[in-house]
Design an enzyme around this catalytic site. Structure first.
Site, PDB file in Angstrom:
ATOM      1  N   LYS A  33       1.793 -29.809  42.843  1.00 47.72           N
ATOM      2  CA  LYS A  33       0.777 -29.487  41.834  1.00 47.72           C
ATOM      3  C   LYS A  33       0.456 -28.000  41.799  1.00 47.72           C
ATOM      4  CE  LYS A  33      -1.191 -34.069  41.462  1.00 47.72           C
ATOM      5  NZ  LYS A  33      -0.579 -34.864  42.566  1.00 47.72           N
TER       6      LYS A  33
HETATM    7  C1  PLP Z   1       0.011 -36.095  42.262  1.00 45.67           C
HETATM    8  C2  PLP Z   1       1.073 -36.498  43.207  1.00 45.67           C
HETATM    9  C3  PLP Z   1       2.092 -37.391  42.833  1.00 45.67           C
HETATM   10  C4  PLP Z   1       2.097 -38.055  41.482  1.00 45.67           C
HETATM   11  O1  PLP Z   1       2.416 -37.170  40.452  1.00 45.67           O
HETATM   12  P1  PLP Z   1       2.146 -37.577  38.919  1.00 45.67           P
HETATM   13  O2  PLP Z   1       2.507 -36.387  38.118  1.00 45.67           O
HETATM   14  O3  PLP Z   1       0.678 -37.899  38.834  1.00 45.67           O
HETATM   15  O4  PLP Z   1       2.972 -38.775  38.639  1.00 45.67           O
HETATM   16  C5  PLP Z   1       3.094 -37.655  43.736  1.00 45.67           C
HETATM   17  N1  PLP Z   1       3.102 -37.102  44.961  1.00 45.67           N
HETATM   18  C6  PLP Z   1       2.154 -36.250  45.371  1.00 45.67           C
HETATM   19  C7  PLP Z   1       2.211 -35.694  46.739  1.00 45.67           C
HETATM   20  C8  PLP Z   1       1.099 -35.918  44.506  1.00 45.67           C
HETATM   21  O5  PLP Z   1       0.162 -35.068  44.909  1.00 45.67           O
END
Ligand code: PLP
Length: 431
Positions: free
Chosen positions: A107
């Site tokens: 993210k």
């Molecule tokens: C947010 C997150 C996900 C999921 O990602 P999306 O874009 O919401 O599908 C998977 N793994 C980790 C470690 C995350 O922080």
């Protein structure tokens, strides 16, 4: 480029409005009205180009009608301050490590891009923007660290009490400055619902400039397509087709992969891998899309019962449900299977976090039935972020990367909140 709402293709706005609003007024998600296609000649050059150079091309193609060349360069340089290595785990199986950023999860890419773009768009305004974020763990830390100290922006994070790992919590609750954390007596879906209601509340929106930095925001979501281009360019040349397996929660990450595919990247197939919160796999296997209360698992960043980016998957395939189902397979795994995968891969010399393990399992199951593929799974977080689970599963003590360890020394500061919207509204009105 214009952006339309998935609830009403006639409602079109420019980039600034899509980013500042976050969610369309009719609750739809903004989507680019046209998707630029990169030429094969350009894609053929990517293996010799750096991540940043690929970034200028891809972000340039997407945003050149709204932003200057200098702005695009500044955005890409600010976002890509760390690498995303593609690591071979087994024959034809690669891990795309997306956890080398400041908060050690993928993210960071979207959050850094989003905070930079928002501050560019707000530069000439004297209004204060309030960014509301619901988090199941990693969004809060990535967004908080992306926006920390940014002038004119205040971040308010809602997270479910007791459902986020201590390390994850520390990464946003200890920062102070322009970051406030609200500990909600409820689950992630309560946090997400309250944030959505706030965006739609007429009274609040008259008083405050509210926006979202969840993956519903195009500035969080779209730049994630970058690392698909990069990973693809680093795969060894082969006649095999390419599949990406994406551990999914709100389905923003996989939607960005499909965006890359639509921009001309020849990805032949996607696997949407989840934990037992299997709303989308159920749909892909022929059921209806039915939101459910979320269930707590060891891959807690994917404990989502109402995946908010689902409309984008359909929109990317022109609302052709059959096309979506032929391009994307769904699968889901229990905690027990996830832990077993972490153990078996550790024996091969690679340490998975619980989310990456779900992606790995999805990839392996697909490739067992489709041997003419090479595949990439997205390793979305550093194993140290889920230390308790990883140490227990693998019976070892992890050494935390320094920047993660530093957060542990901070002091947690939160305000308590119930799961009732009126209480949250009262809090916002008091600001
Ligand atoms: C947010 C997150 C996900 C999921 O990602 P999306 O874009 O919401 O599908 C998977 N793994 C980790 C470690 C995350 O922080």
């Amino acid at each position: 480029m214009k952006f339309y709402s998935t609830n009403n293709p006639g409602h079109q706005v420019d980039l600034a409005e899509a980013v500042i609003k976050g969610l369309a007024p009719d609750q739809g998600l903004y989507m680019p009205s046209e998707i630029p296609v990169l030429s094969k000649e350009l894609l053929d050059k990517f293996p010799e180009m750096t991540f940043q150079e690929i970034g200028y091309e891809v972000i340039g193609a997407l945003f050149s009608t709204a932003l200057s060349q200098e702005q695009i360069k500044e955005l890409v340089d600010h976002t890509l301050t760390f690498d995303a290595p593609l690591v071979k785990v087994e024959e034809d199986v690669y891990s795309l490590e997306l956890f080398h950023g400041p908060t050690l999860a993928f993210k960071d890419f979207g959050a850094r891009f989003c905070s930079k773009l928002m501050s560019m768009l707000m530069e000439k305004s004297d209004r204060k923007v309030r960014v509301l974020v619901a988090t199941s763990g990693d969004t809060g830390s990535a967004v908080a660290n992306g926006f920390l100290g940014v002038d004119g922006v205040e971040v308010i994070i809602l997270f479910p009490k007791g459902k986020v790992s201590e390390l994850q919590e520390k990464q946003f609750t200890t920062l102070g400055q322009n970051i406030t954390s609200l500990e909600v007596d409820g689950v992630f879906d309560d946090c997400q619902r309250m944030v959505k209601e706030a965006f739609l509340d007429v009274e609040l929106n008259k008083k405050l400039l509210l926006t979202s930095a969840n993956s519903i925001n195009v500035a969080r979501w779209m730049p994630q397509c970058l690392y698909y281009f990069y990973a693809f360019s680093r795969l060894p040349k082969s006649n095999k087709k390419v599949v990406f397996s994406v551990p999914s929660g709100n389905f923003g990450n996989i939607a960005a992969g499909i965006l890359a595919q639509k921009m001309g990247l020849p990805i032949a197939h996607f696997v949407a891998a989840t934990n037992v919160n299997k709303i989308v796999p159920d749909y892909l296997q022929g059921g209806l899309f039915a939101a459910k209360p979320s269930i707590a698992t060891v891959s807690n960043s994917m404990d989502v019962g109402n995946p908010s980016n689902f409309p984008r998957l359909l929109a990317l395939y022109d609302n052709d449900d059959q096309e979506l189902k032929s391009q994307v397979s769904g699968c889901y795994y229990s905690d027990e299977e996830t832990v077993k995968a972490m153990q078996s891969v550790k024996e091969k010399g690679y340490t998975l976090d619980p989310h990456g393990a779900v992606g790995y399992l999805g990839l392996k199951d697909f490739m067992a039935k489709n041997p003419d593929y090479q595949g990439v799974f997205l390793e979305t977080a550093h194993p140290g972020k889920f230390r308790e689970t990883v140490e227990k599963a693998l019976d070892l003590t992890l050494t935390l990367p320094e920047r993660l360890a530093a957060f542990m020394d901070g002091k947690k500061k939160v305000e308590a909140l119930g799961n009732d919207f009126e209480e949250f509204k009262g809090y916002l009105k008091s600001l």
